[in-house]
Design a protein around this motif. Structure first.
Motif, PDB file in Angstrom:
ATOM      1  N   ASP A 137      -2.644   1.634   6.618  1.00 48.71           N
ATOM      2  CA  ASP A 137      -1.333   1.616   7.587  1.00 48.71           C
ATOM      3  C   ASP A 137      -0.131   2.586   6.601  1.00 48.71           C
ATOM      4  O   ASP A 137       0.551   3.460   7.080  1.00 48.71           O
ATOM      5  CB  ASP A 137      -0.631   0.904   8.851  1.00 48.71           C
ATOM      6  CG  ASP A 137      -1.370   0.658   9.852  1.00 48.71           C
ATOM      7  OD1 ASP A 137      -2.024   1.222  10.403  1.00 48.71           O
ATOM      8  OD2 ASP A 137      -0.626  -0.308  10.643  1.00 48.71           O
ATOM      9  N   GLY A 138       0.046   2.119   5.803  1.00 53.46           N
ATOM     10  CA  GLY A 138       0.830   2.140   4.369  1.00 53.46           C
ATOM     11  C   GLY A 138       0.302   3.272   3.540  1.00 53.46           C
ATOM     12  O   GLY A 138       0.800   4.221   3.395  1.00 53.46           O
TER      13      GLY A 138
ATOM     14  N   ALA B 132      -6.317  11.941  -6.426  1.00 54.06           N
ATOM     15  CA  ALA B 132      -5.439  10.946  -6.779  1.00 54.06           C
ATOM     16  C   ALA B 132      -6.666   9.904  -5.613  1.00 54.06           C
ATOM     17  O   ALA B 132      -7.066  10.340  -4.460  1.00 54.06           O
ATOM     18  CB  ALA B 132      -4.625  10.224  -6.123  1.00 54.06           C
ATOM     19  N   VAL B 133      -7.039   8.631  -5.976  1.00 54.41           N
ATOM     20  CA  VAL B 133      -7.223   7.654  -4.674  1.00 54.41           C
ATOM     21  C   VAL B 133      -6.980   6.459  -4.973  1.00 54.41           C
ATOM     22  O   VAL B 133      -6.458   5.246  -6.256  1.00 54.41           O
ATOM     23  CB  VAL B 133      -9.517   7.192  -5.213  1.00 54.41           C
ATOM     24  CG1 VAL B 133      -9.707   6.299  -4.029  1.00 54.41           C
ATOM     25  CG2 VAL B 133      -9.990   8.648  -4.925  1.00 54.41           C
ATOM     26  N   PHE B 134      -6.288   6.008  -3.118  1.00 54.23           N
ATOM     27  CA  PHE B 134      -5.753   4.507  -3.630  1.00 54.23           C
ATOM     28  C   PHE B 134      -7.356   3.687  -3.183  1.00 54.23           C
ATOM     29  O   PHE B 134      -7.926   3.779  -1.955  1.00 54.23           O
ATOM     30  CB  PHE B 134      -4.665   4.626  -2.671  1.00 54.23           C
ATOM     31  CG  PHE B 134      -4.558   3.129  -2.633  1.00 54.23           C
ATOM     32  CD1 PHE B 134      -4.383   2.254  -2.700  1.00 54.23           C
ATOM     33  CD2 PHE B 134      -4.480   2.941  -0.682  1.00 54.23           C
ATOM     34  CE1 PHE B 134      -3.829   1.197  -2.625  1.00 54.23           C
ATOM     35  CE2 PHE B 134      -3.998   1.436  -0.637  1.00 54.23           C
ATOM     36  CZ  PHE B 134      -3.665   0.641  -1.050  1.00 54.23           C
ATOM     37  N   CYS B 135      -7.099   2.639  -4.239  1.00 56.68           N
ATOM     38  CA  CYS B 135      -8.511   1.506  -3.729  1.00 56.68           C
ATOM     39  C   CYS B 135      -7.550   0.199  -3.308  1.00 56.68           C
ATOM     40  O   CYS B 135      -6.189   0.219  -3.989  1.00 56.68           O
ATOM     41  CB  CYS B 135      -8.999   1.111  -5.219  1.00 56.68           C
ATOM     42  SG  CYS B 135      -9.906   2.937  -5.186  1.00 56.68           S
TER      43      CYS B 135
ATOM     44  N   ALA C  89      -0.001  -1.667  -0.037  1.00 51.87           N
ATOM     45  CA  ALA C  89      -0.157   0.468  -0.164  1.00 51.87           C
ATOM     46  C   ALA C  89       0.771   1.207   0.333  1.00 51.87           C
ATOM     47  O   ALA C  89       0.745   1.623  -0.653  1.00 51.87           O
ATOM     48  CB  ALA C  89      -1.180   0.407   1.146  1.00 51.87           C
ATOM     49  N   TYR C  90       1.799   1.289   1.144  1.00 50.66           N
ATOM     50  CA  TYR C  90       3.013   2.369   0.958  1.00 50.66           C
ATOM     51  C   TYR C  90       3.844   2.519  -1.088  1.00 50.66           C
ATOM     52  O   TYR C  90       3.505   3.380  -0.933  1.00 50.66           O
ATOM     53  CB  TYR C  90       4.247   2.266   1.568  1.00 50.66           C
ATOM     54  CG  TYR C  90       4.995   2.984   1.769  1.00 50.66           C
ATOM     55  CD1 TYR C  90       5.310   3.864   2.676  1.00 50.66           C
ATOM     56  CD2 TYR C  90       6.185   3.242   0.859  1.00 50.66           C
ATOM     57  CE1 TYR C  90       6.304   5.094   2.309  1.00 50.66           C
ATOM     58  CE2 TYR C  90       7.423   3.572   1.003  1.00 50.66           C
ATOM     59  CZ  TYR C  90       6.669   5.161   2.135  1.00 50.66           C
ATOM     60  OH  TYR C  90       7.974   5.731   1.756  1.00 50.66           O
ATOM     61  N   ASP C  91       3.546   1.637  -1.139  1.00 51.39           N
ATOM     62  CA  ASP C  91       4.429   1.811  -2.804  1.00 51.39           C
ATOM     63  C   ASP C  91       3.712   2.440  -3.103  1.00 51.39           C
ATOM     64  O   ASP C  91       3.935   2.670  -4.223  1.00 51.39           O
ATOM     65  CB  ASP C  91       4.859   0.299  -3.577  1.00 51.39           C
ATOM     66  CG  ASP C  91       5.993   0.137  -2.764  1.00 51.39           C
ATOM     67  OD1 ASP C  91       6.493   0.864  -1.713  1.00 51.39           O
ATOM     68  OD2 ASP C  91       6.306  -1.318  -2.524  1.00 51.39           O
ATOM     69  N   ALA C  92       2.235   1.721  -3.374  1.00 52.65           N
ATOM     70  CA  ALA C  92       0.767   2.194  -3.769  1.00 52.65           C
ATOM     71  C   ALA C  92       0.485   3.949  -4.085  1.00 52.65           C
ATOM     72  O   ALA C  92       0.260   5.044  -5.084  1.00 52.65           O
ATOM     73  CB  ALA C  92      -0.558   1.397  -4.146  1.00 52.65           C
ATOM     74  N   VAL C  93       0.521   4.602  -3.168  1.00 52.56           N
ATOM     75  CA  VAL C  93       0.723   5.707  -2.672  1.00 52.56           C
ATOM     76  C   VAL C  93       1.663   6.515  -2.590  1.00 52.56           C
ATOM     77  O   VAL C  93       1.759   7.395  -2.969  1.00 52.56           O
ATOM     78  CB  VAL C  93       0.154   6.187  -0.871  1.00 52.56           C
ATOM     79  CG1 VAL C  93      -0.412   7.245  -1.242  1.00 52.56           C
ATOM     80  CG2 VAL C  93      -1.562   4.866  -0.631  1.00 52.56           C
TER      81      VAL C  93
ATOM     82  N   ILE D 218       2.204  10.351  -5.109  1.00 48.67           N
ATOM     83  CA  ILE D 218       2.811  11.354  -4.919  1.00 48.67           C
ATOM     84  C   ILE D 218       4.358  11.662  -5.756  1.00 48.67           C
ATOM     85  O   ILE D 218       3.673  12.817  -6.328  1.00 48.67           O
ATOM     86  CB  ILE D 218       3.409  11.048  -3.426  1.00 48.67           C
ATOM     87  CG1 ILE D 218       1.789  10.610  -2.180  1.00 48.67           C
ATOM     88  CG2 ILE D 218       4.587  11.676  -2.737  1.00 48.67           C
ATOM     89  CD1 ILE D 218       2.543  10.673  -0.827  1.00 48.67           C
ATOM     90  N   GLU D 219       4.779  10.579  -6.405  1.00 43.14           N
ATOM     91  CA  GLU D 219       5.369  10.940  -7.234  1.00 43.14           C
ATOM     92  C   GLU D 219       4.991  11.692  -8.411  1.00 43.14           C
ATOM     93  O   GLU D 219       5.915  12.377  -9.282  1.00 43.14           O
ATOM     94  CB  GLU D 219       6.396   9.752  -7.616  1.00 43.14           C
ATOM     95  CG  GLU D 219       7.560   9.273  -6.158  1.00 43.14           C
ATOM     96  CD  GLU D 219       8.423   8.331  -6.468  1.00 43.14           C
ATOM     97  OE1 GLU D 219       7.754   7.134  -7.302  1.00 43.14           O
ATOM     98  OE2 GLU D 219       8.668   7.276  -5.409  1.00 43.14           O
TER      99      GLU D 219
END
Length: 334
Positions: free
Chosen positions: A198-199, A242-245, A165-169, A173-174
């Motif tokens: 948490d990610g 942007a949305v992280f699902c 999840a951290y990598d996705a978000v 951001i990048e």
């Protein structure tokens, strides 16, 4: 006339016990004999009687799989991987769909005991104490898939949900996005929901975007729930770009909601999913997503359970498989 194990032994020039070991523990037989037996089995088209094998070895050569939602395409990949591994390892596979219903799940455990399955793969749900006690009471070895237990020393296989999840978000951001929301799992039994949240929190906080932490809505595993969650998210935070699902199905629900409101994806809002379901590359726009090795997770779960059944332990208790970012059409630079 149907070939027997005696026919195989005679043709291969070995004992009946050697034929048996080739079928059940091939690594214990020297290569030359093993090859002769396999050639004889193929030539005679020998098919061992599973019931007879069970009587001899006090095993059913059957594994059980508990999944929460058989309609979810994620579990189709899991089943395919596990089925292929079972064929290789000499097991049949019995699948039970729990619908995340506690009584139904406990009832299936009784069914597995009655059918004398050798072991169980418990997939994607939280291992509550009553589930653990039931399985231990039934004396059925089990492995957790896409789940884990901090309380009990149970073999498990999954990806690192927090890091994925951290990598996705971080990817969003990048791309230049600063107003980012999330649609997460809201079910109380979700194992992957909390670490994926948490990610998300770690990525936005590290980047000085902590104001996004509250921009989260939850859905209960279905497309239509994610559609409603997207409505709530954009009603409360219309400026999101942007949305992280936490699931591809959620990403599809979010994109459908935005399309119905004439919001362009990725022109105005970028969306990233999680799983890399088969549909991810067929959807329009094609989904940027975090790929789990779904087939390999199922395959490895069967192997891990076989290892536990064969030796009484596993080499790696809590095993993590690698995820991968797949960039497609649903994301772009801000």
């Amino acid at each position: 006339m149907k070939a027997t194990i005696r026919d195989v032994a005679r043709l291969a020039g070995v004992s009946i016990s050697t034929v048996s070991r080739v079928m059940n523990a091939p690594e214990t037989v020297v290569a030359s004999k093993r090859d002769r037996v396999l050639e004889a089995i193929q030539q005679l088209q020998y098919q061992p009687n599973a019931f007879a094998r069970g009587l001899i070895y006090k095993k059913s050569f059957t594994l059980g799989l508990l999944i929460p939602d058989i309609e979810n395409l994620y579990f189709a990949g899991i089943i395919r991987g596990m089925q292929d591994a079972c064929i290789k390892l000499g097991y049949s596979l019995m699948i039970c769909n729990t619908d995340r219903d506690k009584e139904r799940l406990l009832s299936y455990m009784d069914t597995f005991r009655e059918k004398q399955v050798d072991g169980i793969v418990f997939a994607s749900d939280k291992l509550h104490p009553e589930y653990y006690e039931k399985l231990v009471g039934c004396r059925i070895p089990f492995v957790l898939l896409s789940s884990h237990s901090d309380e009990y020393e149970i073999p498990s296989i999954e990806v690192d949900d927090e890091v994925a999840a951290y990598d996705a978000v971080k990817f969003l951001i990048e791309l230049g996005h600063r107003e980012i929301g999330m649609i997460g799992f809201g079910h109380s039994d979700s194992m992957s929901g909390p670490p994926r949240y948490d990610g998300f929190v770690r990525a936005v906080t590290e980047s000085g975007l902590g104001h996004n932490v509250i921009r989260v809505k939850y859905a209960n595993h279905r497309f239509e729930d994610a559609y409603q969650a997207a409505h709530e998210l954009f009603t409360d935070h219309p400026g999101l770009t942007a949305v992280f699902c936490v699931a591809d199905e959620f990403a599809m629900g979010t994109i459908s909601y935005l399309k119905d409101r004439n919001v362009l994806v990725p022109g105005q809002v970028s969306v990233i999913g999680f799983d890399n379901l088969r549909m991810a590359s067929m959807f329009i726009p094609k989904l940027t997503t975090i790929a789990q090795p779904i087939y390999q997770l199922g395959y490895r779960a069967a192997e891990k359970l076989h290892e536990l059944l064969s030796t009484g332990s596993v080499e790696v208790l809590r095993e993590k498989m690698q995820h991968k970012l797949i960039v497609r059409e649903s994301s772009r630079e801000k």
